[in-house]
Design a protein around this motif. Structure first.
Motif, PDB file in Angstrom:
ATOM      1  N   ILE A  38       0.878  -1.173   0.000  1.00 21.90           N
ATOM      2  CA  ILE A  38       0.000   0.000   0.000  1.00 21.90           C
ATOM      3  C   ILE A  38       0.915   1.222   0.000  1.00 21.90           C
ATOM      4  O   ILE A  38       1.774   1.363   0.883  1.00 21.90           O
ATOM      5  N   ALA A  39       0.732   2.072  -1.017  1.00 20.09           N
ATOM      6  CA  ALA A  39       1.620   3.227  -1.189  1.00 20.09           C
ATOM      7  C   ALA A  39       0.829   4.521  -1.010  1.00 20.09           C
ATOM      8  O   ALA A  39      -0.400   4.520  -0.985  1.00 20.09           O
ATOM      9  N   SER A  40       1.574   5.618  -0.888  1.00 22.05           N
ATOM     10  CA  SER A  40       0.967   6.954  -0.848  1.00 22.05           C
ATOM     11  C   SER A  40       0.667   7.378  -2.282  1.00 22.05           C
ATOM     12  O   SER A  40       1.504   7.175  -3.168  1.00 22.05           O
ATOM     13  N   SER A  41      -0.488   8.018  -2.517  1.00 18.50           N
ATOM     14  CA  SER A  41      -0.809   8.374  -3.894  1.00 18.50           C
ATOM     15  C   SER A  41       0.228   9.374  -4.393  1.00 18.50           C
ATOM     16  O   SER A  41       0.678  10.266  -3.659  1.00 18.50           O
ATOM     17  N   GLY A  42       0.661   9.189  -5.640  1.00 16.75           N
ATOM     18  CA  GLY A  42       1.737  10.006  -6.203  1.00 16.75           C
ATOM     19  C   GLY A  42       3.048   9.246  -6.315  1.00 16.75           C
ATOM     20  O   GLY A  42       3.857   9.524  -7.185  1.00 16.75           O
ATOM     21  N   TYR A  43       3.271   8.282  -5.395  1.00 17.43           N
ATOM     22  CA  TYR A  43       4.474   7.449  -5.469  1.00 17.43           C
ATOM     23  C   TYR A  43       4.524   6.784  -6.849  1.00 17.43           C
ATOM     24  O   TYR A  43       3.478   6.377  -7.322  1.00 17.43           O
ATOM     25  N   PRO A  44       5.633   6.652  -7.525  1.00 16.00           N
ATOM     26  CA  PRO A  44       7.019   6.894  -7.090  1.00 16.00           C
ATOM     27  C   PRO A  44       7.494   8.335  -7.282  1.00 16.00           C
ATOM     28  O   PRO A  44       8.674   8.588  -7.054  1.00 16.00           O
ATOM     29  N   ILE A 103       3.181  13.192   3.045  1.00 14.61           N
ATOM     30  CA  ILE A 103       3.341  12.318   4.211  1.00 14.61           C
ATOM     31  C   ILE A 103       2.589  12.920   5.395  1.00 14.61           C
ATOM     32  O   ILE A 103       2.005  13.996   5.294  1.00 14.61           O
ATOM     33  N   GLY A 104       2.601  12.187   6.501  1.00 14.53           N
ATOM     34  CA  GLY A 104       1.960  12.689   7.717  1.00 14.53           C
ATOM     35  C   GLY A 104       0.481  12.384   7.784  1.00 14.53           C
ATOM     36  O   GLY A 104      -0.234  12.922   8.633  1.00 14.53           O
ATOM     37  N   LYS A 105      -0.008  11.499   6.908  1.00 16.38           N
ATOM     38  CA  LYS A 105      -1.443  11.148   6.917  1.00 16.38           C
ATOM     39  C   LYS A 105      -1.713  10.142   8.044  1.00 16.38           C
ATOM     40  O   LYS A 105      -1.026   9.105   8.119  1.00 16.38           O
ATOM     41  N   PRO A 106      -2.704  10.419   8.897  1.00 18.30           N
ATOM     42  CA  PRO A 106      -3.051   9.450   9.938  1.00 18.30           C
ATOM     43  C   PRO A 106      -3.619   8.156   9.328  1.00 18.30           C
ATOM     44  O   PRO A 106      -4.340   8.212   8.335  1.00 18.30           O
ATOM     45  N   ILE A 107      -3.286   7.034   9.936  1.00 19.34           N
ATOM     46  CA  ILE A 107      -3.670   5.720   9.399  1.00 19.34           C
ATOM     47  C   ILE A 107      -4.640   5.040  10.361  1.00 19.34           C
ATOM     48  O   ILE A 107      -4.415   5.052  11.580  1.00 19.34           O
ATOM     49  N   THR A 108      -5.678   4.435   9.806  1.00 14.18           N
ATOM     50  CA  THR A 108      -6.590   3.628  10.622  1.00 14.18           C
ATOM     51  C   THR A 108      -6.403   2.164  10.269  1.00 14.18           C
ATOM     52  O   THR A 108      -6.439   1.798   9.094  1.00 14.18           O
ATOM     53  N   ILE A 122      -7.262  -1.403   6.103  1.00 10.82           N
ATOM     54  CA  ILE A 122      -6.302  -0.328   6.408  1.00 10.82           C
ATOM     55  C   ILE A 122      -6.677   0.886   5.586  1.00 10.82           C
ATOM     56  O   ILE A 122      -6.934   0.761   4.390  1.00 10.82           O
ATOM     57  N   SER A 123      -6.729   2.051   6.213  1.00 17.58           N
ATOM     58  CA  SER A 123      -7.068   3.221   5.402  1.00 17.58           C
ATOM     59  C   SER A 123      -6.296   4.457   5.828  1.00 17.58           C
ATOM     60  O   SER A 123      -5.970   4.642   7.013  1.00 17.58           O
ATOM     61  N   PHE A 124      -5.931   5.239   4.833  1.00 16.34           N
ATOM     62  CA  PHE A 124      -5.402   6.590   5.044  1.00 16.34           C
ATOM     63  C   PHE A 124      -5.654   7.356   3.758  1.00 16.34           C
ATOM     64  O   PHE A 124      -5.869   6.733   2.699  1.00 16.34           O
ATOM     65  N   GLU A 125      -5.643   8.668   3.853  1.00 20.54           N
ATOM     66  CA  GLU A 125      -5.953   9.489   2.688  1.00 20.54           C
ATOM     67  C   GLU A 125      -4.924   9.235   1.584  1.00 20.54           C
ATOM     68  O   GLU A 125      -3.724   9.332   1.818  1.00 20.54           O
ATOM     69  N   GLY A 126      -5.417   8.890   0.402  1.00 14.44           N
ATOM     70  CA  GLY A 126      -4.521   8.685  -0.737  1.00 14.44           C
ATOM     71  C   GLY A 126      -3.903   7.296  -0.808  1.00 14.44           C
ATOM     72  O   GLY A 126      -2.989   7.090  -1.600  1.00 14.44           O
ATOM     73  N   ALA A 127      -4.397   6.350  -0.011  1.00 14.66           N
ATOM     74  CA  ALA A 127      -3.830   4.991  -0.063  1.00 14.66           C
ATOM     75  C   ALA A 127      -4.021   4.412  -1.467  1.00 14.66           C
ATOM     76  O   ALA A 127      -5.108   4.479  -2.033  1.00 14.66           O
ATOM     77  N   TYR A 128      -2.953   3.866  -2.029  1.00  9.82           N
ATOM     78  CA  TYR A 128      -2.997   3.305  -3.385  1.00  9.82           C
ATOM     79  C   TYR A 128      -2.361   1.917  -3.381  1.00  9.82           C
ATOM     80  O   TYR A 128      -1.323   1.703  -2.752  1.00  9.82           O
ATOM     81  N   TYR A 129      -2.982   0.989  -4.072  1.00 11.16           N
ATOM     82  CA  TYR A 129      -2.352  -0.328  -4.243  1.00 11.16           C
ATOM     83  C   TYR A 129      -2.796  -0.942  -5.556  1.00 11.16           C
ATOM     84  O   TYR A 129      -3.833  -0.577  -6.103  1.00 11.16           O
ATOM     85  N   ARG A 130      -1.976  -1.853  -6.055  1.00  5.47           N
ATOM     86  CA  ARG A 130      -2.351  -2.593  -7.267  1.00  5.47           C
ATOM     87  C   ARG A 130      -3.362  -3.663  -6.914  1.00  5.47           C
ATOM     88  O   ARG A 130      -3.303  -4.250  -5.840  1.00  5.47           O
ATOM     89  N   LYS A 131      -4.268  -3.929  -7.865  1.00  5.28           N
ATOM     90  CA  LYS A 131      -5.344  -4.899  -7.616  1.00  5.28           C
ATOM     91  C   LYS A 131      -4.992  -6.290  -8.150  1.00  5.28           C
ATOM     92  O   LYS A 131      -5.779  -7.214  -7.995  1.00  5.28           O
TER      93      LYS A 131
END
Ligand code: AMP
Ligand code: GLY
Length: 426
Positions: free
Chosen positions: A338-344, A349-354, A410-419
């Motif tokens: 799970i990456a931050s949106s925009g990566y690579p 950064i600094g987004k709170p994670i649930t 798992i969630s945070f703002e902008g979470a990105y992953y491949r499906k």
């Protein structure tokens, strides 16, 4: 005994997890670690030292009765941490600086493979733009051509050029704009290899070796292996394209000649060797060596190791690898990053994670943190790759389904992953 793990990504979280499983281990220190290793508690302790602060790390080892150090990432190896620790009488798993040139200098590794008849793409070495441009102007080799900065570039030093214009651009970027600094003082231009990639990891004492299960990484950012190259967006193991017949060839044509060649040249290779392979019609060739375990592949190969990991590492530094078991679970594993949106490229950064509380009770599922820290008791994002979510299953399909079930929790703002992690292995 006390062990020290050096690094702060999901690979190092997985190393901490594996070390903490061993009943030989009293304390696992990790420098610098991350939010996940901080949350582990029990035997595991974060140490506020950078992976590159090798003198401070040696001092830490002396003061805290550490008996075994495990290096996760490549930078301390290139700085000579293994040479330093050994000369101070400390046990450490990894190659010397000279042996780590298999990763830290692509020119060294290509010339080494040529000397020892190890299968790899045909190549040329260049030390300035004029020679490289002349070569590209005259070469009849069909495109794509692969342009590589020789030094360490954090996985970004490779251009796959589709035509001459792109190739000339890459050469200018490296030699004239010096986008990789000194790591671009030398350039390798090599032929493009067709086939499928896989990673094989070796643990070696310089002569004897043990094999982990073969794995497959997913380097591109988007589904279907499209978009930019990343550090790795997910992996699975075992990779069925590495059949027993292919593995035999990998051992005979690549691993044995590599270990013998390094020993004969006076730099016996010890620690983990990562062999990045291209397999075409059952024939393996080397895309690259790394002097360490892969990330995210470690997050699937370590949970599949049934035997005591630390016992094997101890045996490797004592030259007694054949005396310990090295057995695998008969299961599959998948890990989804799970990456931050925009990566690579750029990301915030600094987004709170649930994290849903039931994650910790899910059997055979591992939430390895990469770019996280704990701030006021709450995990927050600190990097591009944030988590590597691993699950085991009786089949690859089951392990993929289970890993994605955890990802949903798992969630945070902008979470990105491949499906589609693992889909190419089905
Ligand atoms: P490296 O940093 O050497 O692992 O290269 C990054 C990625 O570029 C590899 O994982 C491959 O996907 C690709 N690559 C590197 N060299 C070649 C090659 N000669 N032929 C095809 N693909 C390559
Ligand atoms: N998974 C690629 C690497 O560790 O270099």
């Amino acid at each position: 005994m006390n062990v020290l793990i050096i690094g702060g990504g999901a690979r190092e979280h997985a190393l901490c997890w594996a070390a903490a499983q061993s009943n030989r281990v009293t304390a696992v220190f990790v420098a610098p670690g991350n939010g996940g290793t901080e949350l582990m508690g029990g035997k595991v302790h974060n140490v506020a030292l950078k992976a590159t602060a090798i003198d401070d790390l040696l001092e830490f080892v002396r003061q805290n009765a550490v008996e075994l150090t495990i290096v996760g990432s490549e930078q301390p190896l290139e700085l000579g941490i293994v040479d330093l620790f050994r000369s101070a009488g400390q046990k450490i798993v990894g190659p010397t600086r000279a042996a780590a040139r298999l990763e830290s200098s692509k020119v060294f590794s290509k010339e080494f493979m040529e000397r020892h008849g190890i299968p790899t793409a045909a190549y040329h070495v260049f030390r300035d733009a004029t020679d490289a441009n002349t070569y590209l102007g005259q070469s009849q080799t069909p495109y794509p051509q692969v342009i590589k900065a020789s030094g360490l570039c954090a996985g970004k030093g490779v251009f796959i050029s589709r035509n001459r214009e792109e190739a000339l651009r890459a050469v200018a970027d490296i030699f004239e704009d010096r986008i990789f600094g000194d790591a671009g003082d030398e350039v390798v231009i090599e032929d493009f290899l067709d086939g499928q990639e896989a990673s094989v990891f070796v643990l070696t004492d310089g002569v004897k070796y043990r094999l982990f299960l073969p794995a497959q990484d997913h380097k591109r950012i988007s589904d279907g292996d499209t978009g930019k190259n990343t550090g790795g967006m997910g992996a699975y193991a075992p990779a069925s394209l590495v059949t027993p017949a292919v593995m035999r060839k990998v051992e005979e044509q690549i691993i044995l000649p590599t270990l013998k060649g390094m020993a004969r040249e006076g730099s016996p290779y010890t620690g983990f060797l990562y062999v990045g392979l291209m397999i075409d019609n059952g024939a393996p060739s080397v895309v690259e060596y790394n002097a360490r375990l892969g990330d995210p592949e470690t997050q699937v190969v370590l949970p599949l190791l049934k035997s005591d990991f630390i016992a094997a590492l101890q045996a490797s530094v004592e030259g007694a690898l054949e005396e310990v078991p090295f057995e695998m679970h008969e299961k599959s594993a998948a890990t989804v990053v799970i990456a931050s949106s925009g990566y690579p490229d750029h990301y915030d950064i600094g987004k709170p994670i649930t994290i849903s509380p039931d994650v910790s009770s899910m059997e055979d599922c591992y939430l390895f943190h990469a770019g996280t820290a704990i701030k006021d008791g709450v995990p927050v994002t600190t990097g591009g790759r944030v988590f590597s979510v691993t699950a085991l299953g009786d089949t690859l399909r089951k392990s993929m389904e289970r890993a994605y079930q955890v990802v949903e929790k798992i969630s945070f703002e902008g979470a990105y992953y491949r499906k589609d992690i693992g889909a190419k292995g089905l």
